[in-house]
Structures are given as C-alpha cells and as structure tokens.
Design a protein around this motif. Structure first.
Motif, PDB file in Angstrom:
ATOM      1  N   THR A  50       0.828  -1.204   0.000  1.00 31.28           N
ATOM      2  CA  THR A  50       0.000   0.000   0.000  1.00 31.28           C
ATOM      3  C   THR A  50       0.860   1.251   0.000  1.00 31.28           C
ATOM      4  OG1 THR A  50      -1.745  -1.182   1.202  1.00 31.28           O
ATOM      5  CG2 THR A  50      -1.836   1.222   1.216  1.00 31.28           C
ATOM      6  N   ARG A  51       1.913   1.252   0.815  1.00 36.88           N
ATOM      7  CA  ARG A  51       2.798   2.422   0.838  1.00 36.88           C
ATOM      8  C   ARG A  51       3.469   2.618  -0.519  1.00 36.88           C
ATOM      9  NH1 ARG A  51       4.229   0.184   5.946  1.00 36.88           N
ATOM     10  NH2 ARG A  51       6.186  -0.617   5.080  1.00 36.88           N
ATOM     11  N   ALA A  52       3.826   1.516  -1.183  1.00 38.98           N
ATOM     12  CA  ALA A  52       4.473   1.634  -2.485  1.00 38.98           C
ATOM     13  C   ALA A  52       3.508   2.184  -3.535  1.00 38.98           C
ATOM     14  CB  ALA A  52       5.015   0.271  -2.922  1.00 38.98           C
ATOM     15  N   VAL A  53       2.241   1.744  -3.493  1.00 39.35           N
ATOM     16  CA  VAL A  53       1.267   2.254  -4.457  1.00 39.35           C
ATOM     17  C   VAL A  53       1.014   3.740  -4.225  1.00 39.35           C
ATOM     18  CG1 VAL A  53      -1.095   2.041  -5.302  1.00 39.35           C
ATOM     19  CG2 VAL A  53       0.185   0.013  -4.727  1.00 39.35           C
ATOM     20  N   LEU A  54       0.901   4.143  -2.971  1.00 39.60           N
ATOM     21  CA  LEU A  54       0.707   5.563  -2.673  1.00 39.60           C
ATOM     22  C   LEU A  54       1.873   6.392  -3.200  1.00 39.60           C
ATOM     23  CD1 LEU A  54      -0.687   5.336   0.976  1.00 39.60           C
ATOM     24  CD2 LEU A  54      -1.931   6.087  -1.048  1.00 39.60           C
ATOM     25  N   ALA A  55       3.079   5.839  -3.129  1.00 37.60           N
ATOM     26  CA  ALA A  55       4.244   6.576  -3.622  1.00 37.60           C
ATOM     27  C   ALA A  55       4.223   6.709  -5.143  1.00 37.60           C
ATOM     28  CB  ALA A  55       5.528   5.877  -3.173  1.00 37.60           C
ATOM     29  N   LYS A  56       3.542   5.780  -5.846  1.00 42.85           N
ATOM     30  CA  LYS A  56       3.477   5.859  -7.308  1.00 42.85           C
ATOM     31  C   LYS A  56       2.525   6.956  -7.777  1.00 42.85           C
ATOM     32  CE  LYS A  56       6.112   2.201  -7.835  1.00 42.85           C
ATOM     33  NZ  LYS A  56       7.502   2.318  -8.353  1.00 42.85           N
ATOM     34  N   LEU A  57       1.607   7.375  -6.933  1.00 37.60           N
ATOM     35  CA  LEU A  57       0.642   8.406  -7.305  1.00 37.60           C
ATOM     36  C   LEU A  57       1.292   9.767  -7.068  1.00 37.60           C
ATOM     37  CD1 LEU A  57      -2.415   6.724  -5.583  1.00 37.60           C
ATOM     38  CD2 LEU A  57      -2.043   6.876  -8.047  1.00 37.60           C
ATOM     39  N   ASP A  58       1.714  10.406  -8.137  1.00 40.31           N
ATOM     40  CA  ASP A  58       2.481  11.649  -8.017  1.00 40.31           C
ATOM     41  C   ASP A  58       1.609  12.897  -8.080  1.00 40.31           C
ATOM     42  OD1 ASP A  58       1.733  11.405 -10.613  1.00 40.31           O
ATOM     43  OD2 ASP A  58       3.728  11.677 -11.485  1.00 40.31           O
ATOM     44  N   GLY A  59       0.353  12.761  -7.769  1.00 43.79           N
ATOM     45  CA  GLY A  59      -0.551  13.908  -7.744  1.00 43.79           C
ATOM     46  C   GLY A  59      -1.618  13.696  -6.687  1.00 43.79           C
ATOM     47  N   PRO A  60      -2.473  14.702  -6.467  1.00 47.43           N
ATOM     48  CA  PRO A  60      -3.514  14.573  -5.436  1.00 47.43           C
ATOM     49  C   PRO A  60      -4.558  13.526  -5.808  1.00 47.43           C
ATOM     50  CG  PRO A  60      -3.811  16.588  -6.703  1.00 47.43           C
ATOM     51  CD  PRO A  60      -2.503  16.020  -7.128  1.00 47.43           C
ATOM     52  N   VAL A  61      -5.080  12.869  -4.791  1.00 52.97           N
ATOM     53  CA  VAL A  61      -6.168  11.903  -4.944  1.00 52.97           C
ATOM     54  C   VAL A  61      -7.354  12.430  -4.138  1.00 52.97           C
ATOM     55  CG1 VAL A  61      -6.937   9.538  -4.545  1.00 52.97           C
ATOM     56  CG2 VAL A  61      -4.571   9.975  -5.228  1.00 52.97           C
ATOM     57  N   ASP A  62      -8.474  12.638  -4.813  1.00 53.15           N
ATOM     58  CA  ASP A  62      -9.690  13.130  -4.162  1.00 53.15           C
ATOM     59  C   ASP A  62     -10.655  11.971  -3.989  1.00 53.15           C
ATOM     60  OD1 ASP A  62      -8.898  15.888  -4.087  1.00 53.15           O
ATOM     61  OD2 ASP A  62      -9.302  15.988  -6.239  1.00 53.15           O
ATOM     62  N   ILE A  63     -11.099  11.768  -2.758  1.00 52.39           N
ATOM     63  CA  ILE A  63     -12.026  10.687  -2.434  1.00 52.39           C
ATOM     64  C   ILE A  63     -13.341  11.316  -1.992  1.00 52.39           C
ATOM     65  CG2 ILE A  63     -12.449   8.656  -1.010  1.00 52.39           C
ATOM     66  CD1 ILE A  63      -9.460   8.337  -0.683  1.00 52.39           C
TER      67      ILE A  63
END
Length: 441
Positions: A50-63
């Motif tokens: 999970t930490r690795a996937v979050l690091a791949k997202l290089d922009g904001p994520v809106d939920i």
C-alpha cells in the motif's frame, strides 16, 4: 519558617506539578498522536504494498464518500482513511449526503450508503467496501489508468484462465483482475484474428495442435506489434507452434530439466527446479524470493534478430536435461535458460516497444503451485512488464512473512517450562523478598 510547613508546601507543589504535567500530556495527546508498529514491515499499520502504491501516485487523490450523516459511518470512513492521509498528505476526503439529491445519485450509479469514488487526474475508481486490500487494488487500478485486456487462447486444451483444476490458472487470474486486468477467452474457431484493443495474449500450454488459422492469427498479431506470454510445457512443441518460435528466434529444446542439487532444499523430485538467484533483467531486478518450477523445458536463442532477448530464468550449473522417458541427455548441461523476455521497437505506431515473454513451464502459476515461495509475485512482475506497467514491477509482494510462528520442539519445551514453572517461581521469590523486608522494617 516552620520545617513541617515547608515539607507540606513542597509536597503540595510537587503534586501540583504532577497534575500540570498530566494535564499537558493529555492536552498534547488529544491533538497529536504517534503510533509505533513493531511487526515485520509494519504489517498492522499499513502493508509495504500500500505504501508503495501511494508513492506511485504523483498527484492529489480526491475521495468522495456518499455516506449519510446519520450514524457513525462518516466517522468510521474518516478514521479508516486517516493513516493513508498521513502517508500521502494530498489525499483528500469529502462527504456528500446521498439523500439530498436522489436523482443525481441514480445518475452516478451510487447504490450503497458510504460508497467511495476515487479521483486521480482524469481517472476514477469505485469502492463499495473499505478494506486495505480493496483500497490498494483501487489505487493500483488508478496507476494503470484503465483495465488491461488480457486474452487467453482457448479451444486446444490450454490452461483455463477461469478454471479450478490443478493445472489451471484460475486463482492467479482472479487476483490479477482485482488490480485492473480483465481476462477474456480467445477461441480461434470463433474469430479469425486477435481483437483490437487487446493488450496481451496468453498462450498457456496447448495440448493439441493449433489450427493453421490460429497459428497465422498469432504470427500476424506478433508482426503487428502485439504482446505475448507463451507458457511452453515440455513435449508440447508441435509443428503448429514452430512458426511462432521462428518469429521469436527462440527454440524450445527437447527434454526437460533435472537438477540433483534440488535435494539439498528438501525436494525429492529432481524435476522440481528451485531458483533463488536470477539473471539481471527488468523483470527480476531486485527480486529475491525463491520460486519453484516443476517439469521445465529449456530454451535457447537460435539466431540474431530484431528482438532483444533477456534471459530472466536460469537453472543452476548442476542442472542437466533428460528426455521425457527418463533417459539422460548428457549433451545439455547447466546452466540452462528457461525464461526469456524479448523486446523490440514496436511496428505499431501506438506503442513504442513490443514485449514478449516465453517460459518453459506453465505450472508455476497454476492453482497447485501458485502458493510456493515467490511464484505469484514473479507472475505479477511478468504481467506488469508485458503490459508496460513498469512502475508497478518493483511493488512489494503481497502478504506478510510473520503470520506464522515456527518453533522447534526444544524451543517449545523451553517456552512451556518458562511460563509454567520459571515465571511463577520468580514471582514467588520476589513476593517472599518483599514480605521479608517489610517484617525486618
């Protein structure tokens, strides 16, 4: 000044300081929290994947959570996402009351109270339930951008993508589908070519000869820039597959690998090839898990071509080959390659690189062997590379190695004696010493 009064004053001041300190600690802990997870890879707090996937997202994520304000659902969702927001501060959560505009909710397709829609750039993913596994899968799909269409050739005895048999790939494929891949059957008795928008074709060990039309469709697909995974089992290379091998400039060698050194790992069958070291390649870079391959066909490059071959599976120097009837083939000795990653400039203008992987074994991803060592993790790396998702190749494998405590019989006996005898005896000794000191005082 009275000495007794000073002692009382000091006592009151000391108590006041302790009270003020406790109030300060309570004030700080109410506004700042700090958690420490001592499990392996911090499994309880958040998985490495999970930490690795979050690091791949290089922009904001809106939920956006479509949760009713009544009850504790919103607080539960906010608390569950708080640890992800700590790892990725630009992960934003907002709530919409689905009861305010039922028509808009129907247009959005929101049917579950608390449904989540994740927005990243121009992509979005939906979640009905919020668990770390489902959240990580949704993030992986956001990284991929869209579902990848993986076509599995069927109709000639291939391993089934949805099968539950020992030799089928159902368990592995169902896990791939959770992370943004969609498996579809490809039967050349019903179609004459590989459909457009197919990202990858999988040819998983056909047991019967392919029809000439199927062979032509696959060679045309390769010529047009398509990606292919070929799982070639020993003894199954017939003349119908020869044009594909010729197009890739790779030969499936006769016989199967045997390795007597496997006995040192507790493997009774020398046809079980265990690997812990891998040739350097884009698929196996940083990969250290042990994998198990039963009944492997050796491979070899037959000539130079426009393909760039990269061996990524190789036997030990002690390996040799034997024919399928058991006689040893002394002319082929290890180390022998049985996995190639091929790449070249794509003939298709839509892609910059064409990728093919050919492996002399299909059992390592089957339902029977998928759970052995790093088989599943290696399979995920192969698919990520073939689909062009290079940023996901180095993802940590799923699962945690500290869920099972392995102790020997001697260690178990020592633990039992410690808890049953030593610790109670130690408590009795301490209690006796305290009682003896009080009597002397």
């Amino acid at each position: 000044m009275n000495v007794s009064f000073m002692r009382r004053l000091n006592g009151w001041l000391f108590a006041l300081l302790i009270l003020l300190g406790a109030c300060a600690i309570g004030f700080l802990t109410a506004r700042h929290d700090h958690a420490v997870d001592w499990t392996y890879n911090s499994r309880v707090s958040m998985s490495p994947e999970t930490r690795a996937v979050l690091a791949k997202l290089d922009g904001p994520v809106d939920i956006i959570s479509y949760a009713s304000p009544q009850g504790d659902l919103r607080q539960t969702i906010a608390a569950a996402l708080q640890r992800y927001q700590q790892a990725k501060p630009d992960l934003h959560l907002s709530f919409v009351d689905p009861q305010q505009d039922p028509a808009a909710m129907r247009n959005l397709g929101v049917t579950v109270d608390g449904e989540l829609i994740l927005h990243y750039r121009d992509r979005q993913q939906r979640m009905d339930t919020l668990t770390e596994r489902s959240f990580t899968d949704a993030l992986e799909r956001l990284v991929r951008g869209n579902d990848r269409i993986v076509a599995f050739v069927t109709g000639d005895g291939e391993r089934r993508a949805d099968g539950l048999g020992n030799a089928d790939l159902g368990t592995f494929v169902s896990q791939l589908e959770q992370s943004g891949m969609r498996a579809v059957p490809l039967n050349f008795s019903q179609v004459t070519s590989v459909p457009e928008h197919t990202d990858l074709v999988v040819l998983a060990g056909p047991q019967a000869a392919l029809a000439p039309g199927a062979t032509k469709a696959l060679t045309d697909y390769l010529a047009s820039g398509g990606n292919l995974l070929w799982l070639a089992d020993p003894g199954n290379l017939d003349t119908s597959l020869q044009p594909i091998a010729e197009a890739l400039a790779i030969r499936v060698l006769p016989g199967e690998l045997v390795d007597a050194s496997s006995a040192a790992l507790g493997l009774k069958d020398p046809r079980m090839i265990a690997l812990g070291d891998y040739p350097p390649s884009r698929i196996t870079r940083g990969f250290t898990l042990t994998t198990l391959f039963p009944e492997v066909a050796p491979l070899a490059e037959v000539r130079k071509s426009d393909w760039k071959p990269e061996p990524f599976l190789r036997s030990s120097p002690q390996a040799t080959t034997q024919s399928l009837n058991g006689s040893t083939t002394a002319s082929l000795k290890g180390p022998l390659d049985f996995g190639f990653a091929l790449s070249r400039l794509s003939p298709s203008p839509a892609k910059s690189e064409q990728r093919v992987a050919i492996i002399g074994n299909g059992d390592f991803l089957s339902n029977s062997y998928l759970g052995n060592g790093g088989n599943r993790a290696l399979g995920e790396r192969i698919f990520d590379w073939l689909l062009g998702d290079d940023q996901l190749i180095s993802m940590p494998p799923r699962g945690a190695p500290d869920r099972v405590l392995t102790v020997s019989q001697g260690e178990l006996s020592l633990l039992s004696v410690s808890f049953i005898v030593l610790i109670p005896l130690l408590l009795l000794v301490i209690g006796g010493m305290i009682a003896w000191r009080r009597r002397r005082a």
